[in-house]
Design a protein around this motif. Structure first.
Motif, mmCIF file in Angstrom:
data_model
loop_
_atom_site.group_PDB
_atom_site.id
_atom_site.type_symbol
_atom_site.label_atom_id
_atom_site.label_comp_id
_atom_site.label_asym_id
_atom_site.label_seq_id
_atom_site.Cartn_x
_atom_site.Cartn_y
_atom_site.Cartn_z
ATOM 1 N N LEU A 187 0.837 -1.204 0.000
ATOM 2 C CA LEU A 187 0.000 0.000 0.000
ATOM 3 C C LEU A 187 0.868 1.248 0.000
ATOM 4 C CD1 LEU A 187 -2.571 -1.205 2.692
ATOM 5 C CD2 LEU A 187 -2.927 -1.153 0.213
ATOM 6 N N PRO A 188 0.368 2.348 -0.583
ATOM 7 C CA PRO A 188 1.166 3.567 -0.695
ATOM 8 C C PRO A 188 1.196 4.371 0.600
ATOM 9 C CG PRO A 188 -0.987 3.929 -1.672
ATOM 10 C CD PRO A 188 -0.928 2.471 -1.299
ATOM 11 N N ASP A 189 2.085 5.354 0.616
ATOM 12 C CA ASP A 189 2.240 6.206 1.799
ATOM 13 C C ASP A 189 0.952 6.917 2.182
ATOM 14 O OD1 ASP A 189 4.872 5.501 2.064
ATOM 15 O OD2 ASP A 189 5.696 7.397 1.319
ATOM 16 N N GLU A 190 0.111 7.229 1.209
ATOM 17 C CA GLU A 190 -1.111 7.987 1.481
ATOM 18 C C GLU A 190 -2.164 7.168 2.219
ATOM 19 O OE1 GLU A 190 1.235 9.610 -1.741
ATOM 20 O OE2 GLU A 190 0.312 7.629 -1.510
ATOM 21 N N THR A 191 -1.956 5.868 2.357
ATOM 22 C CA THR A 191 -2.943 4.995 3.001
ATOM 23 C C THR A 191 -3.263 5.480 4.411
ATOM 24 O OG1 THR A 191 -2.134 3.097 1.736
ATOM 25 C CG2 THR A 191 -3.421 2.635 3.719
ATOM 26 N N TRP A 192 -4.548 5.674 4.671
ATOM 27 C CA TRP A 192 -5.001 6.147 5.982
ATOM 28 C C TRP A 192 -5.179 4.948 6.907
ATOM 29 C CZ3 TRP A 192 -5.978 11.453 6.782
ATOM 30 C CH2 TRP A 192 -6.435 11.780 8.059
ATOM 31 N N VAL A 193 -4.656 5.039 8.119
ATOM 32 C CA VAL A 193 -4.686 3.946 9.082
ATOM 33 C C VAL A 193 -5.645 4.281 10.219
ATOM 34 C CG1 VAL A 193 -3.333 2.595 10.727
ATOM 35 C CG2 VAL A 193 -2.329 3.265 8.518
ATOM 36 N N TYR A 194 -6.610 3.381 10.456
ATOM 37 C CA TYR A 194 -7.586 3.522 11.528
ATOM 38 C C TYR A 194 -7.318 2.415 12.562
ATOM 39 C CZ TYR A 194 -10.158 5.918 7.730
ATOM 40 O OH TYR A 194 -10.530 6.723 6.684
ATOM 41 N N PRO A 195 -6.670 2.729 13.680
ATOM 42 C CA PRO A 195 -6.307 1.695 14.661
ATOM 43 C C PRO A 195 -7.428 1.409 15.656
ATOM 44 C CG PRO A 195 -5.374 3.775 15.315
ATOM 45 C CD PRO A 195 -6.120 4.042 14.035
ATOM 46 N N GLY A 196 -7.191 0.373 16.464
ATOM 47 C CA GLY A 196 -8.185 -0.045 17.444
ATOM 48 C C GLY A 196 -8.288 0.845 18.658
ATOM 49 N N HIS A 197 -7.289 1.681 18.889
ATOM 50 C CA HIS A 197 -7.293 2.650 19.986
ATOM 51 C C HIS A 197 -6.591 3.911 19.488
ATOM 52 C CE1 HIS A 197 -8.075 -0.567 23.073
ATOM 53 N NE2 HIS A 197 -7.384 -1.293 22.201
ATOM 54 N N GLY A 198 -7.020 5.047 19.986
ATOM 55 C CA GLY A 198 -6.264 6.276 19.788
ATOM 56 C C GLY A 198 -6.363 6.890 18.408
ATOM 57 N N ALA A 199 -5.342 7.697 18.094
ATOM 58 C CA ALA A 199 -5.346 8.534 16.902
ATOM 59 C C ALA A 199 -5.065 7.736 15.639
ATOM 60 C CB ALA A 199 -4.298 9.636 17.052
ATOM 61 N N ASP A 200 -5.530 8.278 14.530
ATOM 62 C CA ASP A 200 -5.238 7.718 13.215
ATOM 63 C C ASP A 200 -3.826 8.114 12.790
ATOM 64 O OD1 ASP A 200 -7.935 7.139 13.414
ATOM 65 O OD2 ASP A 200 -8.531 8.321 11.666
ATOM 66 N N THR A 201 -3.358 7.495 11.710
ATOM 67 C CA THR A 201 -2.080 7.859 11.127
ATOM 68 C C THR A 201 -2.125 7.505 9.648
ATOM 69 O OG1 THR A 201 0.328 7.659 11.368
ATOM 70 C CG2 THR A 201 -0.954 5.650 11.709
#
Length: 218
Positions: A187-201
């Motif tokens: 996946l590319p750098d622009e991929t948005w990450v939604y984790p199970g706790h806390g802030a996105d990255t």
């Protein structure tokens, strides 16, 4: 309003509006878990990622349109403690990783393996099996045809590192390798990450630190 992914327990959901998909993120207690409601804009079908806690909060977020599916990212109790009530109230079909389903005390309707596709209306999510935090953790990848990908990582990837492997070097190495291979490698750098706790990255924000994570061992 611009989506930030910054949510707090007891506060409102934050909504990420994409062309084909709406993603509503809410935080629930007592362990500050994130739950994500995905809504297909074409059909109105909905899918919930992690019925973590506070069933009434989640049912209010779901609303009268109901939810067709609930995907549990892994077997730890703080990610399914509201599952029985949410699934029971809505009749939703339940999904979990094949290797984790036996650790979830709510029956799993669909056992998920790496590469399986889960649909919500006209939207497709691809499951990625990531071993280390638990044996059967799964991430869900939405490859947005109108923009960059989006990935729901459960407790396998956060800002600043991978998930807790309880000081087990073998589990840590396996998890980081799976995350590098199946997420960062595809996946590319622009991929948005939604984790199970806390802030996105984003993958781009974390990619420069992969060697540092491997060197420190957590």
């Amino acid at each position: 309003m611009t989506y930030t992914g910054a949510v707090t327990v007891g506060g409102p959901a934050d909504v990420h509006e994409l062309t084909d998909l709406m993603i509503s993120k809410v935080a629930v207690g007592p362990m500050d878990n994130n739950a994500y409601l995905l809504r297909c804009r074409a059909t109105g079908a909905q899918l919930l990622v992690d019925a973590a806690a506070e069933p009434q909060t989640l049912l209010s977020l779901i609303g009268e349109d109901g939810v067709e599916s609930v995907v549990t990212t892994h077997r730890h109790g703080d990610h399914w403690s509201a599952l029985a009530e949410v699934a029971g109230s809505t009749g939703a079909r339940t999904y979990a990783g094949k290797e984790d389903a036996e650790g979830i005390p709510v029956p799993t309707d669909v056992l998920v393996e790496d590469g399986d596709v889960i649909t919500v209306g006209e939207v497709e999510l691809t499951a990625r099996h990531l071993v280390g935090h638990t044996p059967g953790s799964i991430a869900l990848v939405y490859d947005d045809p109108h923009g960059h990908p989006h990935v729901f990582t459960g407790d396998c990837l956060f800002p600043g590192g991978v998930g807790n492997t309880h000081q087990d070097p073998e589990a840590f190495t396996r998890l980081l390798t799976d995350v590098e291979t199946k997420l960062f490698g595809r996946l590319p750098d622009e991929t948005w990450v939604y984790p199970g706790h806390g802030a996105d990255t984003t993958l781009g924000a974390e990619r420069p630190h992969l060697a540092e994570w491997r060197a420190r061992g957590w």
